[in-house]
Enzyme design. Structure first.
Site, short mmCIF file in Angstrom:
data_model
loop_
_atom_site.label_atom_id
_atom_site.label_comp_id
_atom_site.label_asym_id
_atom_site.label_seq_id
_atom_site.Cartn_x
_atom_site.Cartn_y
_atom_site.Cartn_z
N HIS A 64 -1.98 16.06 -31.95
CA HIS A 64 -2.90 15.58 -30.64
C HIS A 64 -4.01 14.60 -31.35
O HIS A 64 -4.65 14.31 -30.39
CB HIS A 64 -3.22 16.59 -30.04
N ASP A 109 2.45 20.99 -33.56
CA ASP A 109 1.03 20.12 -33.51
C ASP A 109 0.77 19.62 -34.75
O ASP A 109 -0.12 20.19 -35.36
CB ASP A 109 0.03 21.00 -32.88
N SER A 205 -10.47 19.50 -34.88
CA SER A 205 -9.15 19.42 -34.90
C SER A 205 -8.45 18.51 -36.03
O SER A 205 -9.12 17.69 -36.65
CB SER A 205 -8.57 18.72 -33.97
#
EC number: 3.4.21.-
Length: 262
Positions: A64, A109, A205
């Protein structure tokens, strides 16, 4: 419905970097300058993520975090006062578990970035090896990144912050987020502090989860209430993706992660 915090961060031009804080990464401290030689600062389209250098030409991060004009900065500690050996690369190629780049809160992910040219090892740059064995529940794990140091607003620090958390049973995360119907099994890891106060947050992230010295996870998602009691975060499990990672690096660029029916 609770809005899930996706750890990638949209940088707002008016934001100013925090100089000092008693609440880094959420509950940590400034990283030792020599402990994160593998840590990458990934930027694109005004977004910020972390990443992990696994050899001179490849970086692992979260799917992402994908964006246009991606830049990968290595050898960074202070963003305002760069190290002399800082090296910046662009993404030559990006690989995902599935060609459509689809991923869920609990699966796929992960993104493997090939740099436009290799980086050289230096005082502040060196790769981190892939794990040789899976992690164990109860392990002490290290998280790090340039993400927000406040659980209530985005305050981006100038330097990365580090903190130790615990690897928890995946069932703890299932119980924490019942509204998302997480499957009974997953290729993600659940990690945090049940009492709260220590966590990854917005802007972290794609950064590494290092358990007992091994690179075991990639920061993926968690509660919007970073560091909240009994709301740990989830991390893509690196060990479960080793075959895919090694196949891509070896030149089998059509490799996909095996389908698992959860």
């Amino acid at each position: 419905m609770v809005l899930i915090r996706v750890l990638a961060n949209l940088l707002i031009l008016q934001l100013s970097y925090a100089q000092k804080s008693s609440e880094p990464i959420i509950g940590g401290d400034e990283c030792n300058r020599n402990e994160h030689r593998f840590l990458a600062l990934v930027s694109s389209d005004g977004n910020q993520c972390g990443g992990t250098l696994i050899n001179e030409e490849w970086v692992l991060t979260a799917a992402h975090c994908e964006g246009n004009k991606m830049k990968i900065h290595l050898g960074v500690h202070s963003k305002k006062v760069p190290n002399k050996d800082k090296q910046t690369r662009v993404a030559k190629e990006k690989f995902f578990c599935v060609s459509s780049k689809n991923y869920t809160f609990w699966d796929k992910d992960i993104m493997l970035i090939r740099l436009d040219r290799p980086v050289s090892n230096s005082e502040h740059i060196a790769p981190l090896s892939l794990p040789s064995s899976p992690p164990s529940v109860g392990s002490v794990c290290r998280i790090m990144g340039w993400g927000t140091i406040s659980p209530t607003k985005v305050i981006l620090p100038d330097v990365p912050h580090c903190v130790n958390i615990n690897l928890l049973n995946y069932s703890v995360c299932r119980a924490a987020y019942p509204e998302y119907g997480l499957p009974a099994t997953s290729r993600t890891l659940c990690a945090g502090i049940l009492e709260g106060g220590k966590d990854t947050c917005v802007g972290d992230s794609g950064g590494p989860l290092i358990c007992n010295g091994q690179f075991q996870g990639i920061a993926s998602w968690g509660s919007p209430n970073c560091g909240y009691v009994r709301e740990p975060a989830l991390y893509t499990k690196v060990f479960d993706h080793l075959d895919w990672i090694q196949s891509i690096i070896a030149g089998n660029t059509d490799a996909t992660c095996p389908f698992v029916n959860f």
